[in-house]
Design a protein around this motif. Structure first.
Motif, PDB file in Angstrom:
ATOM      1  N   ASP A  30       2.685  -2.628  17.786  1.00 51.49           N
ATOM      2  CA  ASP A  30       2.523  -3.264  16.777  1.00 51.49           C
ATOM      3  C   ASP A  30       1.476  -2.261  16.807  1.00 51.49           C
ATOM      4  O   ASP A  30       0.153  -2.491  16.553  1.00 51.49           O
ATOM      5  N   PRO A  31       1.855  -1.429  14.926  1.00 52.29           N
ATOM      6  CA  PRO A  31       0.481  -1.187  13.786  1.00 52.29           C
ATOM      7  C   PRO A  31      -0.479  -2.418  13.679  1.00 52.29           C
ATOM      8  O   PRO A  31       0.015  -3.906  12.927  1.00 52.29           O
ATOM      9  N   ASN A  32      -1.486  -1.937  13.915  1.00 50.17           N
ATOM     10  CA  ASN A  32      -2.655  -2.795  13.307  1.00 50.17           C
ATOM     11  C   ASN A  32      -2.992  -2.447  11.910  1.00 50.17           C
ATOM     12  O   ASN A  32      -3.360  -3.660  11.095  1.00 50.17           O
ATOM     13  N   GLY A  33      -2.890  -1.642  11.333  1.00 49.20           N
ATOM     14  CA  GLY A  33      -3.044  -0.802  10.137  1.00 49.20           C
ATOM     15  C   GLY A  33      -4.474   0.080   9.800  1.00 49.20           C
ATOM     16  O   GLY A  33      -3.987   0.608  10.582  1.00 49.20           O
ATOM     17  N   VAL A  34      -5.304  -0.223   8.900  1.00 52.54           N
ATOM     18  CA  VAL A  34      -5.807   1.372   8.762  1.00 52.54           C
ATOM     19  C   VAL A  34      -7.285   0.482   8.235  1.00 52.54           C
ATOM     20  O   VAL A  34      -7.296  -0.900   7.982  1.00 52.54           O
ATOM     21  N   VAL A  35      -8.193   1.878   8.687  1.00 53.10           N
ATOM     22  CA  VAL A  35      -9.542   1.705   7.758  1.00 53.10           C
ATOM     23  C   VAL A  35     -10.085   2.125   6.645  1.00 53.10           C
ATOM     24  O   VAL A  35      -9.427   3.459   6.043  1.00 53.10           O
ATOM     25  N   VAL A  36     -10.833   1.036   5.655  1.00 53.43           N
ATOM     26  CA  VAL A  36     -10.875   2.295   4.477  1.00 53.43           C
ATOM     27  C   VAL A  36     -11.769   2.782   4.676  1.00 53.43           C
ATOM     28  O   VAL A  36     -12.761   3.107   5.346  1.00 53.43           O
ATOM     29  N   GLY A  37     -12.022   4.071   3.847  1.00 50.56           N
ATOM     30  CA  GLY A  37     -12.589   4.902   3.358  1.00 50.56           C
ATOM     31  C   GLY A  37     -13.249   4.423   1.727  1.00 50.56           C
ATOM     32  O   GLY A  37     -12.999   3.299   1.211  1.00 50.56           O
ATOM     33  N   GLY A  38     -14.369   5.870   1.588  1.00 47.31           N
ATOM     34  CA  GLY A  38     -14.950   5.051  -0.217  1.00 47.31           C
ATOM     35  C   GLY A  38     -16.011   5.284   0.259  1.00 47.31           C
ATOM     36  O   GLY A  38     -16.883   5.121   1.115  1.00 47.31           O
ATOM     37  N   GLY A  44      -7.026   5.267  -9.226  1.00 45.22           N
ATOM     38  CA  GLY A  44      -6.347   4.831  -8.069  1.00 45.22           C
ATOM     39  C   GLY A  44      -6.826   3.830  -6.852  1.00 45.22           C
ATOM     40  O   GLY A  44      -6.259   3.836  -6.207  1.00 45.22           O
ATOM     41  N   TYR A  45      -8.096   3.711  -6.849  1.00 40.81           N
ATOM     42  CA  TYR A  45      -8.570   2.687  -5.966  1.00 40.81           C
ATOM     43  C   TYR A  45      -7.844   1.548  -5.752  1.00 40.81           C
ATOM     44  O   TYR A  45      -7.955   1.512  -6.606  1.00 40.81           O
ATOM     45  N   PHE A  46      -7.978   1.358  -4.720  1.00 38.69           N
ATOM     46  CA  PHE A  46      -8.105  -0.214  -4.300  1.00 38.69           C
ATOM     47  C   PHE A  46      -8.680  -1.234  -5.477  1.00 38.69           C
ATOM     48  O   PHE A  46      -9.897  -1.097  -5.573  1.00 38.69           O
ATOM     49  N   SER A  47      -8.786  -2.664  -5.860  1.00 40.95           N
ATOM     50  CA  SER A  47      -9.329  -3.376  -6.032  1.00 40.95           C
ATOM     51  C   SER A  47      -9.444  -4.267  -5.655  1.00 40.95           C
ATOM     52  O   SER A  47      -8.297  -4.900  -4.506  1.00 40.95           O
ATOM     53  N   ASP A  82       0.416  -2.144   0.612  1.00 35.87           N
ATOM     54  CA  ASP A  82       1.013  -3.239   1.155  1.00 35.87           C
ATOM     55  C   ASP A  82       0.450  -3.128   2.370  1.00 35.87           C
ATOM     56  O   ASP A  82       0.298  -4.073   3.470  1.00 35.87           O
ATOM     57  N   GLN A  83       0.218  -1.936   2.918  1.00 38.53           N
ATOM     58  CA  GLN A  83      -0.628  -1.063   4.100  1.00 38.53           C
ATOM     59  C   GLN A  83      -1.664  -2.133   4.337  1.00 38.53           C
ATOM     60  O   GLN A  83      -2.280  -2.245   5.253  1.00 38.53           O
ATOM     61  N   LEU A  84      -2.867  -2.195   3.258  1.00 38.25           N
ATOM     62  CA  LEU A  84      -3.976  -2.206   3.095  1.00 38.25           C
ATOM     63  C   LEU A  84      -4.342  -4.111   3.668  1.00 38.25           C
ATOM     64  O   LEU A  84      -4.723  -5.096   4.436  1.00 38.25           O
ATOM     65  N   GLN A  85      -3.248  -4.818   3.208  1.00 37.96           N
ATOM     66  CA  GLN A  85      -2.857  -5.735   3.665  1.00 37.96           C
ATOM     67  C   GLN A  85      -2.251  -6.368   4.183  1.00 37.96           C
ATOM     68  O   GLN A  85      -2.399  -7.587   4.927  1.00 37.96           O
ATOM     69  N   GLU A  86      -1.287  -6.081   4.738  1.00 35.70           N
ATOM     70  CA  GLU A  86      -0.420  -6.072   6.040  1.00 35.70           C
ATOM     71  C   GLU A  86      -1.689  -5.561   7.529  1.00 35.70           C
ATOM     72  O   GLU A  86      -1.347  -5.852   8.232  1.00 35.70           O
ATOM     73  N   ASP A 141       7.064   9.889  -2.766  1.00 36.54           N
ATOM     74  CA  ASP A 141       6.634   8.482  -1.931  1.00 36.54           C
ATOM     75  C   ASP A 141       6.143   8.188  -0.831  1.00 36.54           C
ATOM     76  O   ASP A 141       5.783   9.656  -0.401  1.00 36.54           O
ATOM     77  N   LEU A 142       5.935   7.648  -0.834  1.00 38.98           N
ATOM     78  CA  LEU A 142       4.660   6.870   0.442  1.00 38.98           C
ATOM     79  C   LEU A 142       5.424   5.826   1.522  1.00 38.98           C
ATOM     80  O   LEU A 142       6.260   5.753   0.982  1.00 38.98           O
ATOM     81  N   SER A 143       5.250   5.983   2.539  1.00 40.78           N
ATOM     82  CA  SER A 143       5.216   5.486   3.514  1.00 40.78           C
ATOM     83  C   SER A 143       3.891   4.623   4.213  1.00 40.78           C
ATOM     84  O   SER A 143       2.450   5.457   3.802  1.00 40.78           O
ATOM     85  N   PHE A 144       3.494   4.189   5.844  1.00 43.14           N
ATOM     86  CA  PHE A 144       2.507   3.893   6.175  1.00 43.14           C
ATOM     87  C   PHE A 144       2.285   4.392   6.979  1.00 43.14           C
ATOM     88  O   PHE A 144       2.542   5.472   6.877  1.00 43.14           O
TER      89      PHE A 144
END
Length: 460
Positions: free
Chosen positions: A323-331, A369-372, A398-402, A312-315
């Motif tokens: 309060d977590p700010n989230g992530v930076v995209v790669g690719g 498997g990449y994001f849309s 969810d992590q990306l959109q949050e 399974d996966l988590s953030f």
């Protein structure tokens, strides 16, 4: 468990965190070909039909080999079959680093491609090269509604409110964990650890004679995420977005929290370092040698299918008391070349719009498997069926959109990112061998600042 530190002397290859070597040739990269596809160093065969005399042919350089290259070829074939005015000719150029080198030699000339895929850390070079036409020009001319696309993907490629390239293959890190090991250790897999202290406590519970609790790949992409989610920029000048960066800014308490967290688990014997090779760490997870680690979101499906246990996966973990700010995209993204005819630019633009349509993005997400890039794609039936079979895929979405939009989570623009990432990884390897967190972090700061200084002098 006996503690052994594995250090790798080979030079670090860099992502596309995500993220071409973070995602390019090892899996995607882009963080390379994503982990869910085999690497292929040979150019894919052209199975497309030839363009007719009346169509405008558009050369498209890319860095996707193996199964991802096949998927990209199929995507292009679908576009070519959908209309008669333009013919996209994909041409594989090797890894993202090789692709960038090739583009540098021909950019601005008549032999330059009309379209080129480029990993995210090449963004600053591309903007400053004068070899590209910002897609914002076509967005403005046509009134294209870019707001329909995923904001937290667009943000990386947006500078001064101008979108320079069209996002194409994007992913972020996520925490992967062995559900079976969690249950054996009395941990709740439905409530996985999120903070640094929770990860450390879980790692202690998961560590036994056969398994380490936690590991992190020797790649700077993950450190960047761990400070970005604290709201900390990587470099000054608004993360290099309001001007050329002059120094790194990760040497404060945010960076130190990361180094101290890793050091505490390493000292406790609940952390093991498996080196800089993505496949080595993935193999350790699949073999049960480590129970938790971070990897690119694009490898989710492959990890679930390959493991002899439930995954399974988590953030991405975050420091306590924030309060977590989230992530930076790669690719990577797709850029439009300059100096090409208006007809070619029009065709390139039509292709960019087409591959961002929800139905096209739905197929892309399911097959790679990449994001849309278009959130509406997640409502397509093909995606709903995929997510029902692999619910783990929804966690990174969810992590990306949050993610909280800011210059920290936009990601840094810096011409010497590969050099800085090398400094970070080298300093972390020193940490694992006994260097104090403060001293190891300072090594990364000083090494990165030297690279920035040298680059700045060379540009004068």
């Amino acid at each position: 468990m006996k503690k052994s530190i594995m250090l790798w002397s080979a030079p670090l290859l860099f992502l596309a965190a995500c993220g071409n070597n973070a995602e390019n040739n090892s899996e995607e990269n882009g963080g390379a070909a994503e982990a869910n596809e085999p690497e292929n160093t040979e150019e894919a065969d052209d199975t497309s039909e030839e363009a007719s005399d009346d169509t405008v042919e558009i050369e498209f350089w890319h860095g996707m080999g193996g199964g991802l290259g096949d998927t990209l070829e199929a995507l292009v074939d679908d576009f070519n079959a959908s209309q008669d005015d333009y013919y996209i000719q994909p041409e594989y150029q090797g890894s993202y680093e090789e692709l960038l080198t090739q583009f540098r030699t021909v950019g601005g000339t008549e032999t330059a491609p009309a379209l080129v895929q480029m990993f995210e850390v090449g963004t600053k070079y591309m903007i400053e090269s004068d070899y590209i036409t910002p897609v914002q020009e076509w967005i403005d001319a046509e009134g294209y509604d870019v707001d329909q696309l995923e904001e937290n993907i667009l943000s990386y490629y947006t500078v001064d409110d101008q979108l320079y390239s069209m996002p194409f293959n994007s992913s972020t890190p996520a925490l992967y964990f062995n559900v079976d090991k969690f249950e054996e250790a009395g941990l709740d897999p439905n409530n996985p650890p999120r903070t640094f202290s929770e990860i450390a406590e879980a790692a202690e519970a998961l560590t036994d004679d056969d398994t380490y609790g936690f590991s992190m790949l020797g790649h700077g992409w993950f450190f960047e995420q761990l400070i970005a989610t604290q709201g900390q920029e990587y470099v000054d000048m608004d993360n290099g977005r309001s001007g050329d960066a002059t120094e790194v800014t990760f040497g404060g308490e945010e960076g130190l929290k990361v180094y101290e967290w890793l050091d505490s688990m390493n000292e406790a014997g609940t952390f093991e370092y498996f080196g800089r090779d993505w496949d080595d760490l993935r193999a350790a997870f699949q073999n049960g040698d480590v129970a938790m680690y971070m990897d690119s979101s694009a490898g989710t499906k492959q990890a679930v299918e390959d493991a002899p246990f439930d995954v399974d996966l988590s953030f991405v973990p975050h420091a306590d008391d924030i309060d977590p700010n989230g992530v930076v995209v790669g690719g990577a993204s797709v850029w439009m070349g300059s100096g090409i005819s208006e007809e070619e630019q029009r065709g390139a633009w039509e292709f960019m719009k087409w591959f961002n349509e929800p139905d096209v993005q739905a197929e892309w997400h399911v097959n790679t498997g990449y994001f849309s890039t278009h959130p509406d794609a997640y409502d397509e039936e093909i995606v709903a069926e995929e997510h029902k079979q692999f619910p783990q895929l929804t966690v990174p979405i969810d992590q990306l959109q949050e993610t909280v939009p800011s210059t920290a989570t936009q990601g840094a623009l810096i011409t010497v990112f590969p050099e800085s990432r090398e400094q970070v990884v080298t300093s972390l390897e020193a940490l694992y061998q006994g260097t104090s967190p403060e001293e190891a972090l300072q090594q990364a700061v000083e090494g990165s600042n030297r690279a920035i200084e040298v680059s700045g002098r060379a540009a004068e």
